[in-house]
Design an enzyme around this catalytic site. Structure first.
Site, mmCIF file in Angstrom:
data_model
loop_
_atom_site.group_PDB
_atom_site.id
_atom_site.type_symbol
_atom_site.label_atom_id
_atom_site.label_comp_id
_atom_site.label_asym_id
_atom_site.label_seq_id
_atom_site.Cartn_x
_atom_site.Cartn_y
_atom_site.Cartn_z
ATOM 1 N N HIS B 62 0.833 -1.205 0.000
ATOM 2 C CA HIS B 62 0.000 0.000 0.000
ATOM 3 C C HIS B 62 0.860 1.244 0.000
ATOM 4 O O HIS B 62 1.929 1.292 0.609
ATOM 5 C CB HIS B 62 -1.015 -0.016 1.139
ATOM 6 C CG HIS B 62 -0.461 0.206 2.522
ATOM 7 N ND1 HIS B 62 -0.282 1.455 3.061
ATOM 8 C CD2 HIS B 62 -0.079 -0.667 3.493
ATOM 9 C CE1 HIS B 62 0.180 1.345 4.299
ATOM 10 N NE2 HIS B 62 0.314 0.071 4.588
ATOM 11 N N GLU B 196 -5.282 1.660 2.418
ATOM 12 C CA GLU B 196 -5.086 0.512 3.306
ATOM 13 C C GLU B 196 -5.306 0.913 4.749
ATOM 14 O O GLU B 196 -5.879 0.170 5.545
ATOM 15 C CB GLU B 196 -3.662 -0.056 3.117
ATOM 16 C CG GLU B 196 -3.429 -1.401 3.777
ATOM 17 C CD GLU B 196 -2.939 -1.349 5.217
ATOM 18 O OE1 GLU B 196 -2.866 -2.395 5.866
ATOM 19 O OE2 GLU B 196 -2.644 -0.227 5.725
ATOM 20 N N GLU B 197 -4.839 2.107 5.085
ATOM 21 C CA GLU B 197 -4.851 2.534 6.489
ATOM 22 C C GLU B 197 -6.254 2.802 7.023
ATOM 23 O O GLU B 197 -6.450 2.953 8.218
ATOM 24 C CB GLU B 197 -3.988 3.792 6.668
ATOM 25 C CG GLU B 197 -2.502 3.586 6.360
ATOM 26 C CD GLU B 197 -1.774 2.733 7.398
ATOM 27 O OE1 GLU B 197 -2.406 2.306 8.370
ATOM 28 O OE2 GLU B 197 -0.569 2.494 7.205
ATOM 29 N N ASP B 219 4.213 -5.660 3.652
ATOM 30 C CA ASP B 219 3.853 -4.597 4.597
ATOM 31 C C ASP B 219 4.827 -4.654 5.782
ATOM 32 O O ASP B 219 5.600 -5.606 5.903
ATOM 33 C CB ASP B 219 2.399 -4.780 5.073
ATOM 34 C CG ASP B 219 1.732 -3.452 5.451
ATOM 35 O OD1 ASP B 219 2.443 -2.521 5.883
ATOM 36 O OD2 ASP B 219 0.501 -3.352 5.314
ATOM 37 N N HIS B 305 3.435 3.766 13.035
ATOM 38 C CA HIS B 305 2.409 4.806 13.188
ATOM 39 C C HIS B 305 2.869 5.961 14.071
ATOM 40 O O HIS B 305 2.052 6.640 14.696
ATOM 41 C CB HIS B 305 1.069 4.231 13.674
ATOM 42 C CG HIS B 305 0.316 3.531 12.568
ATOM 43 N ND1 HIS B 305 -1.041 3.353 12.567
ATOM 44 C CD2 HIS B 305 0.748 2.980 11.410
ATOM 45 C CE1 HIS B 305 -1.402 2.717 11.461
ATOM 46 N NE2 HIS B 305 -0.328 2.470 10.750
#
Lengths: 356, 333, 351
Positions: B62, B196-197, B219, B305
């Site tokens: 992604h 994707e997030e 990922d 993140h």
């Protein structure tokens, strides 16, 4: 005639944690092979048995779904002589403390979910649920040997034999939803001696416990005209409010609510009445949490019904069920299927080949 | 490859606003692909045709990143926002963000230098973006515009730090693999997925369109090797991880086996991954149509993140090697 | 078909037949084809008009409005004649107290009672009520009497009647289920006119329990573009003096364009198209200034290979409560904006 208690015993005691249903699938395959015209496994491991109807081709189709996966544990790390683990599906951590398990490494190793003796814990510690980070599994092997036999990602199942209680009640693990699989078997068996015009797809689905994943793809692949999902429902037990439960030994609960096509519900109830079968009804206000929730919205939508077999102590190793209810569920489905005709298809507005 | 990584991680592209990162990736994959297209969701799909005997394989990395979207501009020109994806307020106070049009902003907290600020965590509703406006009328951005973090790429030698290692490092791995590989029997669909997030959404429509026989997400994954981390058997620098399970799915056992055999044949280090929390595009691919065997090649990453995500360059290089080997061989699950 | 008729009609998620029949009657003469599918969606096709408009292959535009409303469902009939119930869709427990309801297809009147405040300890009077034991009272003396009137599985709606309040400025109206009968009424209006695209008007079922109707409808239609019409959150009540937070939408400021909610991120081309169309035609508009809730667009944009999607809404105060309130000006402007946008889509989606 299928001996449902014995079949349930075999299936209940087999391993089949979500995503790794091979062993239980093999057993279901053996049980279904003599009852079906064709049998196959799809990409996600769903076992699909086809029993053809007597009508002219192309025949309408019904999909029956019951999931064969069970909740379980998985090795997440090896720390010294002990295993750390994660849960697969909704395991209640409170129920597994002190539980015996099988660790499926290079071979099946007996293990224990470790507990610390109450004597050395403070009153405060004893009153709390033990978090996952403080739980370990002990298989009694030293680290070096342990590492030869077990790796991160190996599955862990509960070690529990099915036992018979009074009054045709049995208790064990993974009756959710191996009981449903047995009811499908009872249905297929009954249909051998009966005339039905529609094709029947009996599906033992995978990966229900982590989000109805097997039913999602098998319904898409099969594109049935109608569907019934069979799962276990909350049976009457101590400590649970009456409005949330169904009665034990009172037959399958025919659900109503948004997940269920009203005509499917109607027809199932009528079938139950006509043949004087024991059944009950239940209301599910929204998400049913069963394979039926996925089937209903497959492709252009599938008229769906949900049957619940009453079960106590769900998601524990002492799930308790009355085997008569399993037989009743199978019988209701078989009689429903023999009653399927063109008129019912029209009533539901089934357009054959509409998806092409 | 580090220069490629730098370009990718510094580019702008919050979920749903992937045009800039998509253009950059398109430029990099076009020379190596037979066909490149963008679908309705904004996924970029580059096809490298095989010799015809193999399988259609979907590789999903992604390209979107977590970010913020403006929901309201108050009278004084402060911007209130919602997150796109899993943004923790703890990482935001004092952070800088940038919008598609280049506007830079800083994030303020209502409770900064107030007594309650010493004892409580910030809530998203207490934070705002200051873009230097003096009122509602001179804000250079509007409601619905999205911002991504701003941080320069840092090369520590073996370890690399950047704002969007999740998941531009995997974009870099996929592009590098595509550029290095020779002939393959398989039709390879390299998908640089959108959104994707916010729920692995791009992969849903991309996999429906491609109908792959096999799906492989690339990922980042979490690690357990930092002080008092949640226990997890994956560490930085111990090799790429082969996913067995995460919160969203169980990888197909045949895919896991195929990946492990490839890693062992290459004699590279690899790790077996059981992740609590999070999921990847593989979750969506697996459920496409009548089901697709799917797995995930993971790059171990610290501080996922946050605006400073860290990976190990050796893990990255081994991931490229593994991916090339996986995709150029005959596949029999 | 008026908003009034639609608002007064009763159709909780899973039981939309009455609303569907009303709509079909109102649009039957205006459409070329229709289908009712397995979920109960009503899907109407009105081909591009006048003939030849939109070229040889006109753009296929799906416009969805959901017919279902939040409500209750009877789960049991108790010995004392009262009815146990469960909620269908997202309802704040606190709004249930002391409401009038209608039970089942025969619309049997009932009330949701609660213990008198005199009997509630002072310490609990400030707490949200525990509604898990609340019941519907239809006045039946016992179980037998109740069984003659209602059945387990009957759906229950709030009892509220449509009424226009202000006839001049904002032209406000009150009624139940503006989420999303307002959208349905807009869509019925649109079907009265002609558009240069193939318009698939989808009156969807089961939005409130997970966007389920739109999911299967979009799969069937496989459109080029999708628009969800909604009645959306409006939180423009007076605030504390120094509170400058988002009202989400404001009554009377025009239709609200959604750029993102919990279920989807709008296609930027469609956001720009709506803004441009509104400005060109002097139609007021606003943004939905929050990322909250979900709409049928969440299901539609993920159908098959993906569908560029947007949601446009009539601001409605007090949605998901028994009575809501909207401005008919906003309603009319929504009709105008979608109609103009359908014309603007004639040449296809702008790049």
């Amino acid at each position: 005639m299928i001996e449902s208690t014995e079949l349930l015993r075999k299936l209940s005691q087999a391993s089949g944690v979500t995503g790794y249903e091979d062993e239980v699938r093999q057993l279901v395959h053996e049980a279904w092979e003599p009852l079906a015209d064709e049998i196959r496994t799809d990409t996600l491991g769903n076992l699909i048995a086809i029993k053809r109807g007597a009508g002219d081709a192309p025949r309408p189709t019904i999909m029956l779904a019951a999931h064969m996966d069970e909740i379980g544990l998985i090795v997440s790390a090896i720390e010294g002589d002990f295993l750390r683990f994660s849960t697969v599906g909704g395991v209640d951590l409170r129920t597994i403390v002190g539980q015996e398990v099988n660790v499926h490494g290079t071979e099946s190793l007996p293990g224990i979910v470790a507990t610390r003796p109450p004597h050395i814990l403070t009153a405060q510690e004893r009153s709390r649920v033990i978090p996952l980070e403080k739980l370990f599994i002990d298989v009694g092997l030293p680290e070096e040997t342990l590492r030869q036999h077990v790796q991160v990602g190996d599955l862990i199942t509960m070690r529990r034999d099915l036992i018979s209680l009074a009054g045709e009640f049995v208790a064990g693990k993974a009756i959710d939803d191996r009981a449903g699989v047995v009811s499908l078997t009872v249905c297929l068996d009954m249909l051998r001696g009966m005339r039905h015009t529609w094709d029947v797809y009996a599906v033992a689905t995978t990966q229900e416990e982590i989000g109805l994943r097997g039913a999602t793809v098998s319904a898409y692949g099969l594109t049935p005209d109608i569907g019934i999902a069979v799962d276990v429902g909350f049976g009457k037990q101590q400590g649970v409010s009456d409005s949330k439960i169904i009665d034990m030994d009172a037959g399958p609960a025919i659900a109503m609510g948004p997940n269920v096509h009203p005509k499917m519900h109607e027809r199932l109830v009528a079938t139950g009445k006509q043949h004087e079968l024991k059944y009950q009804t239940e209301v599910i206000a929204g998400r049913s949490g069963t394979d039926g929730w996925a089937m209903q919205v497959s492709r252009q939508g599938i008229p769906t019904a949900v049957l619940s077999i009453p079960l106590r102590y769900m998601h524990t190793t002492v799930e308790t069920i009355c085997t008569r209810d399993i037989d009743r569920t199978g019988r209701l489905m078989a009689l429903f299927i023999t009653g399927l005709d063109e008129a019912f298809g029209e009533e539901l507005g089934i357009e054959k080949g509409a998806d092409a | 490859m580090k220069e490629r990584i730098r370009q990718l991680v510094e580019a702008y592209g919050p979920s749903g606003h992937e045009a800039q990162i998509r253009a950059l990736i398109e430029e990099q994959v076009a020379p190596h692909a037979d066909k490149v297209r963008t679908d309705a969701m904004g996924n970029l799909i580059a096809l490298k045709r095989g010799s015809g005997d193999g399988k259609p394989v979907m590789i999903a990395a992604h390209m979107d990143e977590i970010g913020l979207v403006v929901t309201y501009i108050d009278e004084k020109g402060f911007l209130r926002f919602s997150p796109t994806g899993g943004v923790s307020p703890v990482t935001l106070v004092g952070s800088r963000v940038r919008f598609a049009n280049g506007t830079t902003g800083v994030i303020g907290w209502e409770k900064w230098f107030r007594p309650e600020g010493n004892t409580s965590r910030p809530e998203l509703s207490e934070l705002y973006i200051d873009v230097g406006a003096t009122g509602r009328d001179d804000t250079p951005v509007g409601v619905g515009d999205a911002a991504g973090f701003v941080r320069p790429f840092e090369d520590l030698g073996q370890r690399l730090i950047a704002k969007s290692m999740d998941n531009r490092i995997s974009c870099a791995v996929a592009i590098q693999a595509l550029s290095e590989m020779g002939e393959t029997p398989n039709d390879l669909y390299f998908c640089f997925t959108a959104q994707e997030e916010v729920g692995t959404r791009g992969a849903i429509t991309a996999s429906y369109g491609i109908e792959p026989a096999l799906g492989l997400a690339v990922d980042v994954t979490l690690v357990g090797d930092t002080p008092k981390a949640r226990p997890m058997a994956v560490s930085l620098g111990e090799g790429p991880a082969i996913k067995i399970m995460d919160s969203g799915m169980l990888a197909h056992p045949g895919v896991v086996r195929w990946m492990i055999e490839a890693a062992e044949s290459l004699e590279i280090r690899y790790q077996r991954e059981v992740l609590q929390g999070g999921s990847t595009d593989a979750r969506s691919i697996q459920l496409s149509r009548a089901g697709v065997p799917a797995g995930c090649l993971s790059i171990p990453c610290r501080y996922v993140h946050t605006p400073s995500e860290m990976v190990d360059y050796g893990d990255v290089q081994n991931a490229v090697k593994l991916l090339v080997t996986l995709l150029t061989g005959e596949i029999n699950l | 078909m008026t908003l009034e008729t639609l608002s007064n009609a009763r159709g909780v998620s899973g039981n939309e037949a009455a609303v569907r029949d009303l709509i079909l009657d109102a649009v039957r003469e205006q459409i070329d084809e229709h289908t009712v599918d397995a979920l109960g969606n009503l899907i109407c096709l009105k081909r591009a008009r006048p003939e030849g408009a939109g070229g040889e292959k006109p753009l296929r535009v799906m416009v969805a409005a959901h017919m279902d409303e939040i409500g209750l469902i009877v789960t049991g009939i108790n010995n004392d004649g009262s009815l146990s119930f469960d909620k269908v869709g997202g309802i704040d427990d606190r709004v249930l107290l002391s409401k009038q309801v209608l039970v089942g297809d025969k619309a049997v009147p009932g009330v949701i009672g609660y213990a008198p405040i005199h009997l509630i300890p002072a310490s609990e009077r400030n707490k949200a009520p525990d509604m898990s034991k609340a019941v519907i009272d239809i006045g039946a003396a016992n179980k037998g009497a109740a069984e003659g009137l209602v059945n387990v599985g009957d759906y229950v709606t709030f009892h509220a009647t449509y009424q226009q309040l202000d006839s001049e400025r904002l032209r406000t109206a009150r009624g139940k289920a503006f989420d999303d009968r307002a959208g349905c009424a807009v869509l019925v209006e649109l079907l009265q006119g002609e558009h240069p695209v193939d318009l698939y008007a989808a009156f969807t079922a089961q939005e409130e329990v997970g966007l389920r109707g739109a999911q299967v409808a979009a799969y069937r239609i496989n459109p080029d573009v999708a628009i969800a019409l909604e009645g959306t959150i409006c939180d423009d009540l007076p605030k504390e003096e120094d509170d400058d937070s988002s009202p989400v939408t404001q009554l009377g400021q025009g239709p609200a364009i959604t750029f993102m909610d919990r279920s989807f991120i709008a296609d930027r081309r469609l956001v720009d198209l709506l803004i441009h169309t509104a400005e060109e035609n002097d139609i007021p508009y606003q943004f939905k200034q929050a990322v909250s809730g979900g709409t049928d667009a969440g299901a539609m944009h993920l159908a098959r290979e993906g569908v560029p999607s947007i949601a446009l809404a009539v601001p409605s105060r007090y949605i998901h409560a028994p009575v809501s309130l909207l401005s008919l000006n906003d309603f009319d402007h929504t009709v105008q904006l979608v109609r103009a946008a359908l014309s603007a889509l004639q040449g296809g989606l702008p790049s």
